[in-house]
Motif scaffolding. Structure first.
Motif, PDB file in Angstrom:
ATOM      1  N   LYS A 230       5.344  67.656 124.577  1.00 56.81           N
ATOM      2  CA  LYS A 230       5.494  67.589 124.162  1.00 56.81           C
ATOM      3  C   LYS A 230       6.310  68.568 123.044  1.00 56.81           C
ATOM      4  CE  LYS A 230       2.573  68.789 120.614  1.00 56.81           C
ATOM      5  NZ  LYS A 230       1.721  68.467 119.607  1.00 56.81           N
ATOM      6  N   ASN A 231       5.208  69.568 123.822  1.00 59.59           N
ATOM      7  CA  ASN A 231       6.276  71.016 122.928  1.00 59.59           C
ATOM      8  C   ASN A 231       7.748  71.724 124.238  1.00 59.59           C
ATOM      9  OD1 ASN A 231       4.463  71.401 121.290  1.00 59.59           O
ATOM     10  ND2 ASN A 231       2.663  72.807 123.489  1.00 59.59           N
ATOM     11  N   ARG A 266      -0.339  55.761 121.687  1.00 52.63           N
ATOM     12  CA  ARG A 266       0.563  56.502 120.724  1.00 52.63           C
ATOM     13  C   ARG A 266       1.780  55.806 120.282  1.00 52.63           C
ATOM     14  NH1 ARG A 266      -0.328  61.813 122.134  1.00 52.63           N
ATOM     15  NH2 ARG A 266      -1.080  62.064 123.942  1.00 52.63           N
ATOM     16  N   VAL A 267       2.099  56.470 118.576  1.00 51.69           N
ATOM     17  CA  VAL A 267       3.179  55.707 118.011  1.00 51.69           C
ATOM     18  C   VAL A 267       4.009  56.692 118.563  1.00 51.69           C
ATOM     19  CG1 VAL A 267       4.759  55.147 115.644  1.00 51.69           C
ATOM     20  CG2 VAL A 267       1.883  55.205 115.987  1.00 51.69           C
ATOM     21  N   LYS A 268       5.590  55.507 118.583  1.00 53.33           N
ATOM     22  CA  LYS A 268       6.603  56.350 119.246  1.00 53.33           C
ATOM     23  C   LYS A 268       7.245  56.538 118.138  1.00 53.33           C
ATOM     24  CE  LYS A 268       8.185  54.007 123.022  1.00 53.33           C
ATOM     25  NZ  LYS A 268       8.687  52.467 124.133  1.00 53.33           N
ATOM     26  N   THR A 269       7.911  57.861 118.192  1.00 51.15           N
ATOM     27  CA  THR A 269       8.672  58.725 116.967  1.00 51.15           C
ATOM     28  C   THR A 269      10.002  59.343 117.854  1.00 51.15           C
ATOM     29  OG1 THR A 269       7.390  60.242 117.706  1.00 51.15           O
ATOM     30  CG2 THR A 269       6.172  58.618 115.797  1.00 51.15           C
ATOM     31  N   ALA A 277       4.615  68.314 115.703  1.00 52.89           N
ATOM     32  CA  ALA A 277       3.310  67.542 115.616  1.00 52.89           C
ATOM     33  C   ALA A 277       3.811  66.500 114.743  1.00 52.89           C
ATOM     34  CB  ALA A 277       2.638  67.866 114.220  1.00 52.89           C
ATOM     35  N   LEU A 278       4.909  65.612 114.792  1.00 55.96           N
ATOM     36  CA  LEU A 278       4.962  64.304 114.445  1.00 55.96           C
ATOM     37  C   LEU A 278       5.001  63.704 116.268  1.00 55.96           C
ATOM     38  CD1 LEU A 278       5.097  65.610 111.832  1.00 55.96           C
ATOM     39  CD2 LEU A 278       7.359  64.554 111.068  1.00 55.96           C
ATOM     40  N   ARG A 279       5.764  63.969 116.970  1.00 58.00           N
ATOM     41  CA  ARG A 279       6.415  63.304 118.136  1.00 58.00           C
ATOM     42  C   ARG A 279       4.809  62.853 118.964  1.00 58.00           C
ATOM     43  NH1 ARG A 279       8.951  69.206 120.658  1.00 58.00           N
ATOM     44  NH2 ARG A 279      10.252  69.510 119.118  1.00 58.00           N
ATOM     45  N   ASP A 280       5.222  61.558 118.776  1.00 58.88           N
ATOM     46  CA  ASP A 280       4.598  60.304 119.487  1.00 58.88           C
ATOM     47  C   ASP A 280       3.381  61.048 119.495  1.00 58.88           C
ATOM     48  OD1 ASP A 280       6.515  59.279 120.930  1.00 58.88           O
ATOM     49  OD2 ASP A 280       6.058  59.187 122.283  1.00 58.88           O
TER      50      ASP A 280
END
Length: 587
Positions: A230-231, A266-269, A277-280
């Protein structure tokens, strides 16, 4: 009472009755105007026995007038006072207007969809507590504000217990009812009550639909592995699973086939979103700890708050959300879900935290709970605890708390709440109706000499002579607070009894009249009879205080409020065999 005085009393009574009636848009009350009437006209006090009979007829005539005629008559008699009332009416809202909220209308209370509307026909809000314990004082801000908005907009609000974390924020089974009791104490009744732990199947159904829309995927990465990806803005290797596999693995989650930490949904964003903090973000995870509610104890697949709350806000038709400024990311996460479903996101008002003074105990549910478990606090209503149950037991009215919270507004900055503002509000509510009594703490006993009266008769309330007086037997000695003992050969006025001079280790009655007090030579102090006083234990925010009170205190009912003169207000809690227990309210 001569005719001239009667005419003056009637004229003043009419003004005060009109002020009372116009300000509150209701009938005037004799008891409510007695205090202001006597305060403005101290010369009336010597005729206190006759005043109520005179003003009763005046109040009756005022109450017979239509509201507009009352207002017109008040403008004739007291235009400045009417102008003050009108100014208060114009500034009646301490809270800003809600965005896109229509004024009260005849819209159906069942209206739950607002898409494509410029204004919401009905304001619908929610209070969403975590039921891990009764409310502390800071929790009162949310129901105070949304309850006030509901009244202002003729809207709707619910209590929704967000209890979908049975492990780290484990619900307390007693807290559900305790919180509803706290809400009632504040003066509000929700239009509906929900428990998120009753709605798991609803969340599962929406997760299944989200999977079909290509908006979610199952992930078995460890927390550390996903954090690194993510990071770095790199996609999880599970992100492109086919829909069938995601659906099968999610059903296995629902069936409890995975251990805690083994699988999440996970929600796919946007994996490259500028805010990591908003990524998946995680929508569902596995929890092995059973929920304390029996009805939910079999579930192991639990939604994260952002998913659960977002779904519930839509399904209950919430139009406006108030949340802390630290939760700004919640709206952004939930917006991804709303976009998948084609929903319109509610209006959001963010505010800062409330800081509270006057307490040594941290305003934290977990901290208070720990102190209770360790025996440092007696319970949630211990006077040292910054909780609503504590304030209630101390005799502070919920209305006083609500008014103080509403006055804070909805600023995004952190705000300081002084308990003194709650005390001031409460004093306005209770002072006029609360009778007076004497309580001496750490009393010094002094014999009496000089043949003082056998009984003292101070008024029950200085502004309401019609209520009568107390009957306090004097006896051979009295108790004074140490700082009130006069210097040698000094004089002191015992309230309701008379003037005494301190001579040869005793108080000698002098028989002097009240002029010695008016001349400023003699201090006025409270006292208690040494022989017939009753022991009192007063529970305060800093510990228990022992004292002795005039004998009439033993006859007061539990839950009755009293003002111990020169000490402060208190609520009578109970009478035990050897003492009366009172809870200190405030000065």
């Amino acid at each position: 009472m001569n005719d001239d005085l009667r005419e003056r009393v009637e004229r003043e009574a009419e003004k005060h009755a009109l002020l009372n009636a116009v300000k509150h848009e209701s009938d005037a009350d004799v008891g409510a105007i007695m205090g202001p009437l006597m305060g403005d006209n101290p010369e009336f006090r010597e005729h206190g026995d006759e005043i109520p009979g005179v003003i009763g007829g005046v109040v009756g005539r005022v109450n017979d007038l239509p509201y507009e005629e009352k207002r017109e008559r008040l403008e004739e008699l007291a235009p400045d006072e009417l102008e003050e009332i009108e100014a208060e009416e114009e500034d009646e809202h301490d809270l800003p207007d809600l965005p896109n909220a229509a004024e009260p209308s005849s819209a159906s209370p069942d209206s739950q969809t607002h898409q494509d509307a410029e204004e919401y026909d009905e304001v619908r809000m929610r209070c969403a507590p975590n039921p891990n314990g009764p409310w502390h004082v800071g929790h009162a801000r949310m129901p105070a504000v949304i309850g006030t908005y509901r009244e202002r907009y003729d809207g709707w609000f619910c209590v929704r217990f967000d209890d979908t974390d049975p492990e780290t924020k484990r619900p307390d089974l007693e807290a559900y009812d305790a919180i509803l009791e706290d809400l009632e104490y504040l003066g509000f009744e929700p239009d509906a009550v929900y428990r998120a732990s009753d709605r798991l199947e609803i969340y599962y159904d929406h997760a299944r639909e989200l999977i079909e829309l290509g908006g979610a995927y199952t992930c078995s990465c460890s927390g550390e592995e996903f954090s690194d990806l993510k990071n770095a803005g790199e996609p999880c290797p599970h992100r492109d699973k086919d829909e069938e596999t995601v659906r099968e693995e999610f059903e296995a989650m629902v069936d409890g086939e995975y251990e805690s930490g083994e699988m999440v949904l996970r929600v796919k964003t946007d994996i490259e979103h500028k805010n990591p903090a908003l990524r998946d973000w995680v929508a569902f995870r596995m929890i092995d700890t059973p929920h304390p509610r029996e009805e939910a104890s079999e579930y192991r697949c639990w939604p994260m708050l952002d998913f659960q709350s977002g779904i519930d806000d839509q399904l209950t038709g919430v139009t406006h959300i108030i949340r802390g400024i630290d939760l700004q990311d919640s709206a952004k996460r939930q917006q991804f879900v709303y976009d998948y479903f084609g929903w319109e996101y509610p209006e959001v008002v963010h505010w800062g935290h409330v800081q509270l003074d006057a307490y040594d105990v941290k305003m934290s549910t977990s901290t208070i709970s720990e102190l209770i478990e360790e025996g440092e606090l007696d319970g949630w209503d211990d006077p040292r605890a910054p909780t609503l149950k504590s304030l209630r037991r101390r005799g502070i009215r919920g209305e006083a708390i609500v008014d103080a919270m509403v006055e804070l507004g909805t600023s995004t900055s952190d705000v300081d709440l002084a308990m003194s503002s709650i005390y001031a509000n409460n004093r306005e509510l209770i002072d006029d109706e609360t009778d007076r009594r004497f309580l001496v703490r750490d009393g010094t006993e002094l014999p009496l000499g000089g043949s003082p009266p056998e009984e003292a008769n101070p008024p029950l309330h200085p502004d309401h002579e019609d209520r009568g007086v107390r009957e306090i037997p004097v006896g051979d000695a009295v108790l004074l607070e140490p700082e009130d003992v006069p210097d040698r050969e000094g004089r002191v006025w015992l309230k309701g009894l008379g003037c005494f001079q301190y001579t040869r280790d005793r108080l000698q009655y002098t028989g002097e009249d009240i002029e010695v007090v008016r001349e400023g030579d003699v201090d006025v102090v409270h006292w208690a009879p040494a022989e017939e006083s009753v022991p009192v234990r007063m529970r305060t925010m800093t510990g228990d205080v022992s004292g002795r009170a005039e004998p009439g205190v033993a006859d007061l009912e539990s839950d009755e409020m009293v003002q111990f003169e020169r000490v402060g207000f208190a609520r009578i809690d109970r009478h035990e065999d050897d003492e009366t227990v009172a809870y200190y309210t405030h000065p």
